[in-house]
Design an enzyme around this catalytic site. Sequence first.
Site, PDB file in Angstrom:
ATOM      1  CB  SER A 110      -0.968  -0.052   1.183  1.00 21.66           C
ATOM      2  OG  SER A 110      -1.994   0.903   1.043  1.00 21.66           O
ATOM      3  CG  ASP A 250      -5.882  -4.135  -3.919  1.00 21.13           C
ATOM      4  OD1 ASP A 250      -6.084  -3.184  -3.158  1.00 21.13           O
ATOM      5  OD2 ASP A 250      -4.814  -4.770  -3.972  1.00 21.13           O
ATOM      6  CG  HIS A 277      -5.458  -2.613   0.158  1.00 17.55           C
ATOM      7  ND1 HIS A 277      -4.856  -2.159  -0.990  1.00 17.55           N
ATOM      8  CD2 HIS A 277      -4.929  -1.884   1.179  1.00 17.55           C
ATOM      9  CE1 HIS A 277      -3.995  -1.198  -0.683  1.00 17.55           C
ATOM     10  NE2 HIS A 277      -4.019  -1.016   0.619  1.00 17.55           N
TER      11      HIS A 277
END
Length: 308
Positions: A110, A250, A277
Site C-alpha cells: 500500500s 483491491d 487490499h
Amino acid sequence: MSTITTGTAAFHDAETWYRVTTPDEPREGALPLVVVHGGPGMAHDYLRNLEALADETGRTVVHYDQLGCGRSTHLPDAPVDFWQPSLFVSEFENLVAHLGLERYHLLGQSWGGMLGAEIAVTTPDGLASLAICNSPASMQLWVEGAAELRDQLPTDTQEALARHEADGTTTDPEYLAATQAFYERHVCRVVPMPQDFVDSEEQMEAEPTVYHTMNGPNEFHVIGTLRDWTVVDRLPAITTPTLVVAGEFDEATPATWQPFVDGIADVRSHVFAGASHCSHLEQPEEFRAVVAPFLAAHDELRDAARAS
C-alpha cells in the site's frame, strides 16, 4: 524456528524501531528482505506474517515502524509540512545503513509500495529487487478508483458516506459503519479482521497524526498532504527488477497500478483471484508462493557465487 531481535536506530532527534527475523538455517546468498508497511502510519503488525519467509527462504526479514507510529517515536506536534515522502525515504536509508545492509530486497505494501517506488527512483546501489504490493502510482488514480468502488456499495451506505463527509462528521458511528462496509469488500475480506490487522489499526486510531495528516480520515476520503502525490512521470528511472501484485477486489484498482507495469522496464505483475487490499492476510501461502521465487531470482550474491 527463526530468531527475532528488536532494536532502534537513531533518526534525527527520534528513533526508528525495527524487528529482525533471522532464519536458523540461512541459505547462502539469500539477501535480506526489508518490509515497508502502509498507512501512512499503519505500523508493521499487519505485515508480520511475512516473517515466515525467513524460514521458508532462508533469508533475514526486517520489519520496522515508520516514524510517527507503532513503537517508533511519535511526533504529534510536528508541523504538517514535516510529513513528506522524502522524510520516509531518508528514514529507510538511515535504517539500512544502521543495519549494515549492503544488498537487500524491498517489499512495500500500500503506502509502503508508494514509498518503495520513491526509494527506487533514486537508484540506490543496495536495492536488488522491489515488490510493490497493492499500491497506486498516483493518489488521483487512487481517488478515482475508490469512487468507482463506492458507487458499487448499497445506496444507503453511499448516502451515509457522502452526508457525513459533507458535514465533516467523519467520526460519527454511522459513517464509521459505512466505512467498515467498504473495508470488508476492498481492504480485507477476512471476517473478523485478523488480529495483526486489528493491532495495526488500533495503534493508528489511538494516535493518528501521520495517517490523518498525509491521507485523511479513511482509505477513500483523501484530503491530506498526499492528495496530489504521483510517481508516474518518474517511473522510467526505476531500473530495479520489480514485482507488482494486487487483489482482484483491491481498493488499489487495476488502473491505479497499471502505470507501474507500463513505466518500469524490468517488471512483472500478478493478481490474486478472490483477494483484496490485504492479499497477504487473505491468501498468505499463495502470496508468499509468488513473492519467494521472485526474491530468489534476484539474489545477486547467490548468482555471483555460482558464477565464481
